[in-house]
Write an enzyme that holds these catalytic residues in place. Structure first.
Site, mmCIF file in Angstrom:
data_model
loop_
_atom_site.group_PDB
_atom_site.id
_atom_site.type_symbol
_atom_site.label_atom_id
_atom_site.label_comp_id
_atom_site.label_asym_id
_atom_site.label_seq_id
_atom_site.Cartn_x
_atom_site.Cartn_y
_atom_site.Cartn_z
ATOM 1 N N HIS A 207 7.320 -6.779 -2.674
ATOM 2 C CA HIS A 207 7.304 -5.304 -2.733
ATOM 3 C C HIS A 207 8.568 -4.770 -2.064
ATOM 4 O O HIS A 207 8.943 -5.252 -0.997
ATOM 5 C CB HIS A 207 6.062 -4.776 -2.015
ATOM 6 C CG HIS A 207 5.836 -3.311 -2.215
ATOM 7 N ND1 HIS A 207 6.540 -2.351 -1.519
ATOM 8 C CD2 HIS A 207 5.012 -2.654 -3.050
ATOM 9 C CE1 HIS A 207 6.141 -1.150 -1.922
ATOM 10 N NE2 HIS A 207 5.206 -1.301 -2.853
ATOM 11 N N CYS A 245 8.210 -1.098 -7.486
ATOM 12 C CA CYS A 245 7.537 0.111 -7.022
ATOM 13 C C CYS A 245 8.497 1.286 -7.201
ATOM 14 O O CYS A 245 9.507 1.381 -6.504
ATOM 15 C CB CYS A 245 7.109 -0.051 -5.564
ATOM 16 S SG CYS A 245 6.343 1.428 -4.888
ATOM 17 N N HIS A 274 4.208 -0.742 -9.514
ATOM 18 C CA HIS A 274 3.543 0.381 -8.841
ATOM 19 C C HIS A 274 4.211 1.628 -9.391
ATOM 20 O O HIS A 274 5.417 1.798 -9.240
ATOM 21 C CB HIS A 274 3.803 0.348 -7.337
ATOM 22 C CG HIS A 274 3.052 -0.718 -6.604
ATOM 23 N ND1 HIS A 274 3.164 -0.886 -5.238
ATOM 24 C CD2 HIS A 274 2.171 -1.639 -7.046
ATOM 25 C CE1 HIS A 274 2.372 -1.895 -4.875
ATOM 26 N NE2 HIS A 274 1.778 -2.371 -5.940
ATOM 27 N N ASP A 319 0.264 4.212 -8.278
ATOM 28 C CA ASP A 319 0.423 4.097 -6.824
ATOM 29 C C ASP A 319 -0.165 5.350 -6.181
ATOM 30 O O ASP A 319 -0.933 6.065 -6.816
ATOM 31 C CB ASP A 319 1.908 3.908 -6.506
ATOM 32 C CG ASP A 319 2.129 3.052 -5.270
ATOM 33 O OD1 ASP A 319 1.147 2.712 -4.606
ATOM 34 O OD2 ASP A 319 3.287 2.730 -4.970
ATOM 35 N N HIS A 320 0.200 5.605 -4.960
ATOM 36 C CA HIS A 320 -0.379 6.738 -4.207
ATOM 37 C C HIS A 320 -0.614 7.977 -5.072
ATOM 38 O O HIS A 320 0.227 8.350 -5.875
ATOM 39 C CB HIS A 320 0.587 7.171 -3.090
ATOM 40 C CG HIS A 320 0.977 6.043 -2.205
ATOM 41 N ND1 HIS A 320 1.953 6.155 -1.254
ATOM 42 C CD2 HIS A 320 0.535 4.768 -2.124
ATOM 43 C CE1 HIS A 320 2.084 5.016 -0.629
ATOM 44 N NE2 HIS A 320 1.249 4.147 -1.132
HETATM 45 C C1 CS2 Z 1 1.772 -0.118 -0.674
HETATM 46 C C2 CS2 Z 1 2.274 -1.059 0.382
HETATM 47 O O1 CS2 Z 1 0.539 1.665 0.140
HETATM 48 C C3 CS2 Z 1 1.652 1.253 -0.148
HETATM 49 O O2 CS2 Z 1 2.682 1.897 -0.038
HETATM 50 O O3 CS2 Z 1 2.580 -0.104 -1.791
HETATM 51 O O4 CS2 Z 1 1.529 -0.976 1.533
HETATM 52 C C4 CS2 Z 1 2.234 -2.452 -0.164
HETATM 53 O O5 CS2 Z 1 0.897 -2.807 -0.350
HETATM 54 C C5 CS2 Z 1 2.841 -3.495 0.696
HETATM 55 O O6 CS2 Z 1 4.082 -3.129 1.139
HETATM 56 C C6 CS2 Z 1 2.944 -4.793 -0.058
HETATM 57 O O7 CS2 Z 1 2.931 -5.839 0.812
HETATM 58 MN MN MN Z 2 4.174 0.468 -3.853
#
Ligand code: CS2
Ligand code: MN
Length: 362
Positions: A207, A245, A274, A319-320
């Protein structure tokens, strides 16, 4: 592409599997064993328990996010070999349970970082945001306390309090680790684990650093196209791959996300995506938004088209998301806005696919 949804487990997620199952086009969840301390082996029994729970809800469990890397490996301490042995045992157990992809990161000390977990937007929704001017003034120890206080009682991924308790000490140890050293330590780790991944058919997907620049004097290396290029060639194997991501890499405005997707996608190195959108307030200050292009700074159509054009067959997850409709959930990980995000991504994909098939674009 295969649409998935991150899930934190029965005990620690306000979102339920049956709700995830009802999201159109959802094939599986991205899970993890959050109660196992970083560095310890994940037992096959516990992995299978999680898998059975997920499968019983009619969903697949093929991606793990994350198997976190112990700080001693990132620091290159002599104890790293023991932690790498444990990591290898976990990879083998995950393979036995049918896991195909492991998402992990190599960020020193802190995982993703935000200055506000609930910034209110004009429409009343709440989002995670990052303000560079605040970061430069804040003491990292205070920041960890704030994160814990503002997470509505939910544990935050990558912010395990037991690990961050030794923060002062860990920050001290990093004084001798610069970017080159961190790259060396990553190489050592990959050279040890990738042959095993090849043997048991589990793909590693690193990531990117979030945000993709150094913080509190700590080096960050998974940040740009050239660094990703260096990373994939540290061990030249398709099993040494990436989690693309969009929000993390995209927070550096110099990163051209569709170009990176095309480049590493054609190389067959993107195993997991992501997808999220963010809105820039200034160069290094931004807040998260809904997935819709017009709500943020990214052209989501161009992003999805790049995945489509390289024939992306990997896993993807929204993602978020924002906190909307009165939901109370883990910051960034509510049900509603991520479900909207998944539907939007699927919509873009279908439109691109139909256009392409009918010859409406080259
Ligand atoms: C995730 C990260 O919530 C987030 O932003 O994309 O916490 C992600 O799970 C880690 O960096 C991956 O190891
Ligand atoms: Mn991410």
């Amino acid at each position: 592409m295969k649409m998935t949804f991150r899930w934190f487990g029965e005990k620690d997620d306000s979102v339920k599997l049956w709700q995830i199952k009802q999201i159109p086009g959802m094939t599986g969840v991205v899970g993890a064993l959050f109660d196992i301390p970083v560095g310890e082996v994940w037992s096959l029994e516990k992995i299978n328990q999680l898998k059975t729970t997920v499968n019983n809800a009619g969903l697949e469990l093929e991606v793990i996010e994350s198997v976190n890397v112990h700080e001693d490996i990132k620091l290159g301490l002599p104890t790293r070999d023991m932690y790498i042995e444990n990591y290898i045992k976990t990879i083998k157990n995950l393979s036995k349970a049918g896991i195909k992809v492991i998402c992990y990161n190599f960020m020193p000390v802190f995982d993703w970082l935000r200055t506000d977990l609930a910034k209110k937007l004009e429409d009343g929704s709440e989002v995670l945001s990052y303000d560079d001017s605040t970061i430069s003034k804040v003491d990292p120890i205070k920041l960890v306390e704030d994160m814990e206080e503002n997470s509505h009682g939910f544990s935050l991924p990558g912010w395990e309090s037991y690990r961050l308790k030794e923060l002062k000490d860990t920050l001290e140890k990093y004084k001798s680790v610069d970017e080159e050293k961190l790259f060396d330590n990553l190489k050592y780790f990959l050279e040890s684990i990738i042959p095993v991944c090849e043997e048991v058919d589990v793909k590693m997907a690193i990531h990117p650093d979030d945000p993709p620049w150094n913080l509190f004097g700590l080096p960050r290396i998974v940040t740009s196209k050239s660094n990703l290029e260096r990373l994939v060639s540290l061990v030249d194997s398709p099993y040494n791959g990436l989690t693309l991501c969009t929000g993390s890499l995209g927070s550096n405005q110099k990163n051209n996300i569709p170009d990176m997707i095309r480049y590493f996608g054609k190389m067959g190195r993107i195993h997991f995506a992501h997808i999220r959108n963010i809105k820039f307030v200034s160069q290094r200050t931004f807040h998260e938004t809904s997935h819709l292009s017009s709500d943020g700074s990214f052209d989501m159509y161009e992003i999805i088209k790049a995945f489509y054009d390289v024939g992306f067959k990997g896993y993807v997850r929204p993602d978020h998301g924002r906190m909307i409709w009165g939901e109370k959930a883990r910051p960034g990980y509510g049900l509603y806005d991520r479900a909207l995000g998944a539907a939007y991504i699927n919509g873009l994909w279908e439109a691109i696919d139909k256009c392409k098939r009918s010859g409406k674009y080259e």
